[in-house]
Enzyme design. Structure first.
Site, PDB file in Angstrom:
ATOM      1  N   SER A  87       3.180 -13.890  39.453  1.00 35.83           N
ATOM      2  CA  SER A  87       1.541 -13.755  39.594  1.00 35.83           C
ATOM      3  C   SER A  87       0.947 -14.933  39.286  1.00 35.83           C
ATOM      4  CB  SER A  87       1.183 -12.576  38.769  1.00 35.83           C
ATOM      5  OG  SER A  87       1.180 -13.012  37.453  1.00 35.83           O
ATOM      6  N   GLY A  88       1.572 -15.923  38.574  1.00 38.38           N
ATOM      7  CA  GLY A  88       0.976 -17.181  38.203  1.00 38.38           C
ATOM      8  C   GLY A  88       0.218 -16.811  36.766  1.00 38.38           C
ATOM      9  N   GLY A  89       0.289 -15.824  36.374  1.00 43.48           N
ATOM     10  CA  GLY A  89      -0.150 -15.521  34.882  1.00 43.48           C
ATOM     11  C   GLY A  89       0.642 -16.090  33.866  1.00 43.48           C
ATOM     12  N   CYS A  92       0.931  -1.170   0.122  1.00 43.11           N
ATOM     13  CA  CYS A  92       0.000   0.000   0.017  1.00 43.11           C
ATOM     14  C   CYS A  92       0.949   1.326   0.106  1.00 43.11           C
ATOM     15  CB  CYS A  92      -0.916  -0.160   1.060  1.00 43.11           C
ATOM     16  SG  CYS A  92      -2.278   1.103   0.965  1.00 43.11           S
ATOM     17  N   SER A 116       4.580 -14.099  33.582  1.00 43.41           N
ATOM     18  CA  SER A 116       5.533 -14.164  34.678  1.00 43.41           C
ATOM     19  C   SER A 116       5.769 -15.685  34.682  1.00 43.41           C
ATOM     20  CB  SER A 116       4.923 -13.411  35.924  1.00 43.41           C
ATOM     21  OG  SER A 116       3.973 -14.204  36.419  1.00 43.41           O
ATOM     22  N   GLU A 176      -1.738  -9.077   4.441  1.00 39.11           N
ATOM     23  CA  GLU A 176      -1.723  -9.544   5.924  1.00 39.11           C
ATOM     24  C   GLU A 176      -2.952  -9.606   6.586  1.00 39.11           C
ATOM     25  OE1 GLU A 176      -1.381  -4.998   6.092  1.00 39.11           O
ATOM     26  OE2 GLU A 176      -0.761  -6.670   4.795  1.00 39.11           O
TER      27      GLU A 176
END
Length: 521
Positions: free
Chosen positions: A231-233, A85, A236, A178
């Site tokens: 954090s357990g996410g 483009c 991390s 894309e």
């Protein structure tokens, strides 16, 4: 994390809304990609190991004063180039071709268009059906191609919708391959990467893990120690496992229990990381401290600020146990460090020096260790799977930093946290038992600060209502409420009312985003 071992693609962002999408499409093919702004393109090219360049789209006209531009010498380096483009139009103008506004309004193209491929289309259209549907978004057109270029595709209103110069290895597309609306866009991109540029798919979860661990060892050294707020996410968690692979017990993870966690969250983190992964995990019980700080507070912004401030205080105190830890591990992702271009052509942001986990301050004066800073979220999940992290961590739904505090409207108390924790656990486990969680972005319960009249066991009740929220989304920018099976909702409602004290009513949030937000606060 460096990427010298991978010959990748440098993407020059001219201000398109699709720039991160281009980068993701490249990585989906197993090839590393990096985004830069025009003013730093030459520097980025010399710093990295790039086997191809993509010039993105953009909202401006190339002939306007102040339109985004870069050093045209980049076109003479012999590296294969794909201009999309605005990128196509900039290349044409830089090589003495002509770009002009579409002569008629009808000649502007926004949306689907049918691309007719020429008899000599070059490598990009190998295996592409002729004609093919593509996605256009332009008001300017190429009127005259530079010397040596051939037309490889056209539409009804755009005579030069695709072109190439095989000698210079420059390929130009007026449409956007894309986006998913371009039916065979991925095939066209693959052809550019593998046929035209001759790249190899070596950007894989296994190679990422191996190289990241090696680079972490080099950065931290043989005696360096790292602390990381776990954090357990997913971010991390993956960062901690990568760092542990590099330095073992010299990584010290700090998990802060603020009393605002979901049911079983603390126990799950302790079991997984301390026992199964044998990490040096330190759990700080700060429930009373957070809840005391939140007493009487009802404004959601004040809640967030208080939680952030107390988290920093608790983390600062906990890290004093590790005086030799001069490195701070964080789960910074690539979208956090990408520069972008505004419509005026200037960078909208500089590369961030850090990404605060839990609002950690810069004045900690520690060197950052960011093993994920070149990765998108889906790549983090992929390498997490490859390292043996369980699906309940890797595929975990997003959870707000302030935790249950922003799902309890009004004052946050220990009692209200427990009510919501139980209701939320019933809802989430029932959704997951049905296998519906894989198609949902988030699903959770909310506790309202009001009471309503009910009847339970022939007696009048005056208790809290719980709201169920389930949404479908791709990126959290927009979201639709999810239509859950009536039998599931009936079962969840029955269980919550019968099993959770002080709740006598269950309601359903059927608001999309916009106008609502996913979270209630």
């Amino acid at each position: 994390m460096e990427t010298k071992n991978h010959k990748g693609v440098l993407i020059v962002d001219f201000g398109t809304q699709y720039c991160q999408l281009i980068a993701r499409r490249i990585r989906e093919q197993g090839i590393f990609s990096r985004i830069t702004v025009p003013s730093r393109a030459t520097e980025a090219l010399s710093d990295g190991n790039f086997g191809a360049i993509i010039l993105s789209g953009g909202p401006q006209s190339v002939y306007e004063e102040g339109a985004p531009s870069l050093d045209s010498e980049i076109l003479n380096k012999g590296i294969p180039i794909l201009g999309i483009c605005y990128g196509m139009q900039w290349t044409v103008q830089a090589l003495s071709g002509k770009v002009a506004p579409a002569a008629l309004k009808a000649a502007r193209e926004y949306g689907h268009a049918e691309l007719s491929i020429s008899d000599a289309p070059g490598p990009l259209f190998e295996g592409v059906e002729n004609p093919t549907r593509v996605w256009m978004s332009h008001g300017d057109q190429v009127e005259i191609l530079p010397e040596g270029f051939s037309v490889s595709g056209s539409t009804e209103t755009c005579a030069i919708a695709a072109a190439y110069n095989e000698t210079q290895r420059i390929y130009l597309l007026q449409f956007h391959p894309e986006v998913s609306h371009s039916i065979e866009g991925q095939t066209i991109l693959r052809n550019f990467l593998f046929q035209a540029a001759g790249l190899h798919a070596d950007w894989t979860p296994g190679s990422i893990v191996e190289e990241t661990v090696s680079e972490l060892r080099a950065q931290i050294g043989e005696a360096g120690e790292v602390i990381l707020g776990l954090s357990g996410g997913v971010d991390s968690s993956v960062a901690s496992v990568l760092i542990q692979r590099a330095i073992g017990k010299r990584l010290h993870c700090i998990f802060v229990d603020n009393g605002l966690l979901r049911a079983g969250e603390r126990e799950a983190v302790e079991t997984l990381f301390a026992r199964n992964f044998d990490m040096d995990l330190h759990v700080v019980d700060a429930q009373a401290r957070f809840l005391n700080a939140l007493k009487g507070v009802t404004d959601p912004e004040r809640k967030r600020k208080i939680i952030g401030r107390v988290f920093v205080e608790v983390f600062e105190e906990a890290k004093r146990e590790f005086p030799r830890a001069h490195f701070l591990g964080q789960g910074t992702l690539y979208p956090d460090v990408i520069e972008s271009v505004a419509a005026h052509g200037g960078a909208t942001s500089v590369i961030k020096s850090h990404h605060n986990v839990g609002g950690l301050p810069e004045e900690m004066e520690m060197e950052l260790v960011e093993p994920l800073r070149n990765l998108f979220k889906d790549e983090v999940r992929a390498i997490g799977h490859s390292m043996g992290l369980p699906p309940e961590v890797i595929d975990r739904q997003p959870f707000p930093g302030p935790g249950l505090a922003v799902r309890i409207l009004g004052e946050v108390t220990e009692n209200r946290c427990e009510i919501l924790r139980q209701a939320d656990h019933i809802f989430t486990t029932e959704v997951e038992a049905e296998g519906l969680h894989k198609s949902l972005w988030q699903y959770f319960a909310v506790l309202l600060p009001v009471r309503s009249v009910g009847v339970m066991g022939d007696a009048r009740t005056y208790e809290f209502p719980v709201v169920l929220r389930a949404v479908e989304s791709q990126d959290a920018m927009t979201a639709d409420w999810a239509s859950l099976p009536p039998e599931l909702l009936r079962r969840v409602s029955n269980r919550i009312i019968n099993e959770v004290p002080q709740v006598n009513r269950v309601t359903l949030d059927i608001t999309s985003k916009p106008p609502g937000t996913i979270e209630w606060e």
